[in-house]
Design a protein around this motif. Structure first.
Motif, PDB file in Angstrom:
ATOM      1  N   SER A 280       2.474  -0.473   4.319  1.00 62.51           N
ATOM      2  CA  SER A 280       2.043  -1.909   4.560  1.00 62.51           C
ATOM      3  C   SER A 280       2.071  -2.850   3.621  1.00 62.51           C
ATOM      4  N   THR A 281       2.561  -4.248   3.890  1.00 64.60           N
ATOM      5  CA  THR A 281       2.498  -5.178   3.054  1.00 64.60           C
ATOM      6  C   THR A 281       1.260  -5.963   3.139  1.00 64.60           C
ATOM      7  N   TRP A 282       0.681  -6.194   1.964  1.00 66.57           N
ATOM      8  CA  TRP A 282      -0.513  -7.185   1.845  1.00 66.57           C
ATOM      9  C   TRP A 282      -0.359  -8.435   0.909  1.00 66.57           C
ATOM     10  N   ARG A 283      -0.940  -9.332   1.484  1.00 67.39           N
ATOM     11  CA  ARG A 283      -1.026 -10.836   0.440  1.00 67.39           C
ATOM     12  C   ARG A 283      -2.447 -11.309   0.301  1.00 67.39           C
TER      13      ARG A 283
ATOM     14  N   LEU B  10       0.863  -1.151   0.191  1.00 68.05           N
ATOM     15  CA  LEU B  10      -0.200  -0.084  -0.124  1.00 68.05           C
ATOM     16  C   LEU B  10       1.028   1.349  -0.066  1.00 68.05           C
ATOM     17  N   SER B  11       1.327   1.736  -1.172  1.00 67.14           N
ATOM     18  CA  SER B  11       2.313   2.846  -1.499  1.00 67.14           C
ATOM     19  C   SER B  11       2.002   4.117  -1.002  1.00 67.14           C
ATOM     20  N   SER B  12       0.614   4.417  -1.041  1.00 71.08           N
ATOM     21  CA  SER B  12       0.191   5.960  -0.803  1.00 71.08           C
ATOM     22  C   SER B  12      -1.573   5.934  -0.616  1.00 71.08           C
ATOM     23  N   ILE B  13      -1.897   6.750   0.111  1.00 68.02           N
ATOM     24  CA  ILE B  13      -3.106   7.086   0.512  1.00 68.02           C
ATOM     25  C   ILE B  13      -3.476   8.394   0.300  1.00 68.02           C
ATOM     26  N   ASN B  14      -4.578   9.033  -0.410  1.00 67.95           N
ATOM     27  CA  ASN B  14      -4.876  10.492  -0.661  1.00 67.95           C
ATOM     28  C   ASN B  14      -6.309  10.275  -0.448  1.00 67.95           C
ATOM     29  N   TYR B  15      -6.759  11.670  -0.157  1.00 68.88           N
ATOM     30  CA  TYR B  15      -8.158  12.139  -0.287  1.00 68.88           C
ATOM     31  C   TYR B  15      -8.677  12.888  -1.301  1.00 68.88           C
ATOM     32  N   SER B  16      -9.733  12.963  -1.486  1.00 70.53           N
ATOM     33  CA  SER B  16     -10.706  14.050  -2.348  1.00 70.53           C
ATOM     34  C   SER B  16     -10.474  15.508  -2.191  1.00 70.53           C
ATOM     35  N   ALA B  17     -10.305  15.823  -0.777  1.00 71.94           N
ATOM     36  CA  ALA B  17     -10.296  17.077  -0.454  1.00 71.94           C
ATOM     37  C   ALA B  17      -8.880  17.558   0.088  1.00 71.94           C
ATOM     38  N   LEU B  18      -8.520  18.553  -0.085  1.00 69.14           N
ATOM     39  CA  LEU B  18      -7.099  18.943   0.441  1.00 69.14           C
ATOM     40  C   LEU B  18      -7.487  19.426   2.203  1.00 69.14           C
ATOM     41  N   GLY B  19      -6.344  19.060   2.761  1.00 68.84           N
ATOM     42  CA  GLY B  19      -6.398  19.335   4.062  1.00 68.84           C
ATOM     43  C   GLY B  19      -5.718  18.285   4.966  1.00 68.84           C
TER      44      GLY B  19
ATOM     45  N   ASN C 102       5.798   3.181  14.892  1.00 63.71           N
ATOM     46  CA  ASN C 102       5.023   4.331  15.611  1.00 63.71           C
ATOM     47  C   ASN C 102       3.638   4.032  15.763  1.00 63.71           C
ATOM     48  N   CYS C 103       3.455   2.856  15.091  1.00 63.19           N
ATOM     49  CA  CYS C 103       1.903   2.226  15.059  1.00 63.19           C
ATOM     50  C   CYS C 103       1.913   0.841  16.103  1.00 63.19           C
ATOM     51  N   SER C 104       0.617   0.300  16.003  1.00 65.02           N
ATOM     52  CA  SER C 104       0.521  -0.939  16.490  1.00 65.02           C
ATOM     53  C   SER C 104       0.977  -1.937  15.309  1.00 65.02           C
ATOM     54  N   THR C 105       2.146  -2.647  15.552  1.00 69.07           N
ATOM     55  CA  THR C 105       2.498  -3.324  14.549  1.00 69.07           C
ATOM     56  C   THR C 105       1.845  -4.520  14.470  1.00 69.07           C
ATOM     57  N   GLY C 106       2.274  -5.613  13.343  1.00 68.99           N
ATOM     58  CA  GLY C 106       1.825  -6.838  13.234  1.00 68.99           C
ATOM     59  C   GLY C 106       0.942  -7.179  12.075  1.00 68.99           C
ATOM     60  N   MET C 107       0.700  -8.614  12.133  1.00 65.93           N
ATOM     61  CA  MET C 107       0.013  -9.074  11.010  1.00 65.93           C
ATOM     62  C   MET C 107      -1.426  -9.126  11.435  1.00 65.93           C
ATOM     63  N   ARG C 108      -2.230  -8.693  10.390  1.00 62.96           N
ATOM     64  CA  ARG C 108      -3.882  -8.603  10.244  1.00 62.96           C
ATOM     65  C   ARG C 108      -4.445  -9.531   9.284  1.00 62.96           C
TER      66      ARG C 108
ATOM     67  N   PRO D 217      -6.668 -15.667  -3.503  1.00 61.77           N
ATOM     68  CA  PRO D 217      -8.043 -15.705  -4.113  1.00 61.77           C
ATOM     69  C   PRO D 217      -8.913 -17.069  -4.050  1.00 61.77           C
ATOM     70  N   ASN D 218      -8.006 -17.943  -4.063  1.00 61.46           N
ATOM     71  CA  ASN D 218      -8.667 -19.231  -4.133  1.00 61.46           C
ATOM     72  C   ASN D 218      -9.442 -19.570  -2.899  1.00 61.46           C
ATOM     73  N   ASN D 219      -9.109 -19.029  -1.898  1.00 65.60           N
ATOM     74  CA  ASN D 219     -10.194 -18.969  -0.446  1.00 65.60           C
ATOM     75  C   ASN D 219     -10.445 -17.725   0.069  1.00 65.60           C
ATOM     76  N   ASN D 220     -10.424 -16.658  -0.903  1.00 59.82           N
ATOM     77  CA  ASN D 220     -10.821 -15.366  -0.569  1.00 59.82           C
ATOM     78  C   ASN D 220     -10.333 -14.723   0.805  1.00 59.82           C
ATOM     79  N   THR D 221      -8.938 -15.032   1.123  1.00 57.05           N
ATOM     80  CA  THR D 221      -8.429 -14.763   2.365  1.00 57.05           C
ATOM     81  C   THR D 221      -7.104 -13.855   1.889  1.00 57.05           C
ATOM     82  N   GLY D 222      -6.894 -13.213   3.219  1.00 57.05           N
ATOM     83  CA  GLY D 222      -5.446 -12.413   2.933  1.00 57.05           C
ATOM     84  C   GLY D 222      -4.946 -11.876   4.028  1.00 57.05           C
ATOM     85  N   THR D 223      -3.956 -11.144   4.239  1.00 62.56           N
ATOM     86  CA  THR D 223      -3.146 -10.543   5.338  1.00 62.56           C
ATOM     87  C   THR D 223      -2.563  -9.141   4.966  1.00 62.56           C
ATOM     88  N   TYR D 224      -2.375  -8.230   6.006  1.00 61.37           N
ATOM     89  CA  TYR D 224      -1.728  -7.058   5.727  1.00 61.37           C
ATOM     90  C   TYR D 224      -0.853  -6.979   7.131  1.00 61.37           C
TER      91      TYR D 224
END
Length: 155
Positions: free
Chosen positions: A62-65, A35-44, A81-87, A68-75
């Motif tokens: 963050s890295t995502w996997r 997930l390389s970048s996140i931006n919003y439709s409004a400035l601010g 500086n954040c709550s780290t770990g696999m989700r 599709p064969n079982n419709n699951t994934g992880t990030y």
């Protein structure tokens, strides 16, 4: 006779599966993304918590996997500086317009065993998908006006 009827019913149900667009998209989505970048439709500056989990700053990089064969994934959030770990999550692609090939991406956070604690999910529009880039858009409403969150992935 009962076996033949059961076989015909099974064959009919299987032929009503996902569209070719969805099947092809699942092949492209499969694998590892960032997930390389996140931006919003409004400035601010906005204090947005994504997926009821973490801030924009935590999600960027963050890295995502996707599996599709079982419709699951992880990030995995690895910003110190954040709550780290696999989700973990389940996902579904849902075609909304067969002619344009547009579809929604439904993501439901789960635990490691695939069970959801809250049964809450998130709907995003899958706006673009190629072998190396993917963009999700989530629309929320702030003061009655649409506010779009763009999540940009690279493979």
């Amino acid at each position: 006779m009962k076996r033949i009827i059961l076989l015909l019913i099974t064959a009919t149900l299987m032929s009503c599966g996902a569209s070719k667009t969805i099947r092809d998209s699942k092949k492209v989505i499969k694998g590892d993304w960032t997930l390389s970048s996140i931006n919003y439709s409004a400035l601010g500056t906005y204090n947005v918590t994504l997926l009821n989990d973490a801030s924009k700053a935590c999600f960027e990089g963050s890295t995502w996997r996707f599996i599709p064969n079982n419709n699951t994934g992880t990030y995995n959030i690895d910003d110190a500086n954040c709550s780290t770990g696999m989700r973990y999550f389940n996902f579904t692609l849902q075609e909304i317009d067969e002619q344009t090939g547009l579809y929604d991406f439904l993501l439901k956070p789960t635990n490691e065993k695939g069970k959801s604690d809250t049964n809450q999910g998130f709907r995003m529009s899958l706006k673009s998908l190629s072998d190396t880039n993917m963009q999700w858009q989530q629309t929320i409403y702030v003061d009655g006006k649409p506010f779009i969150i763009n999540m940009n992935f690279t493979k």
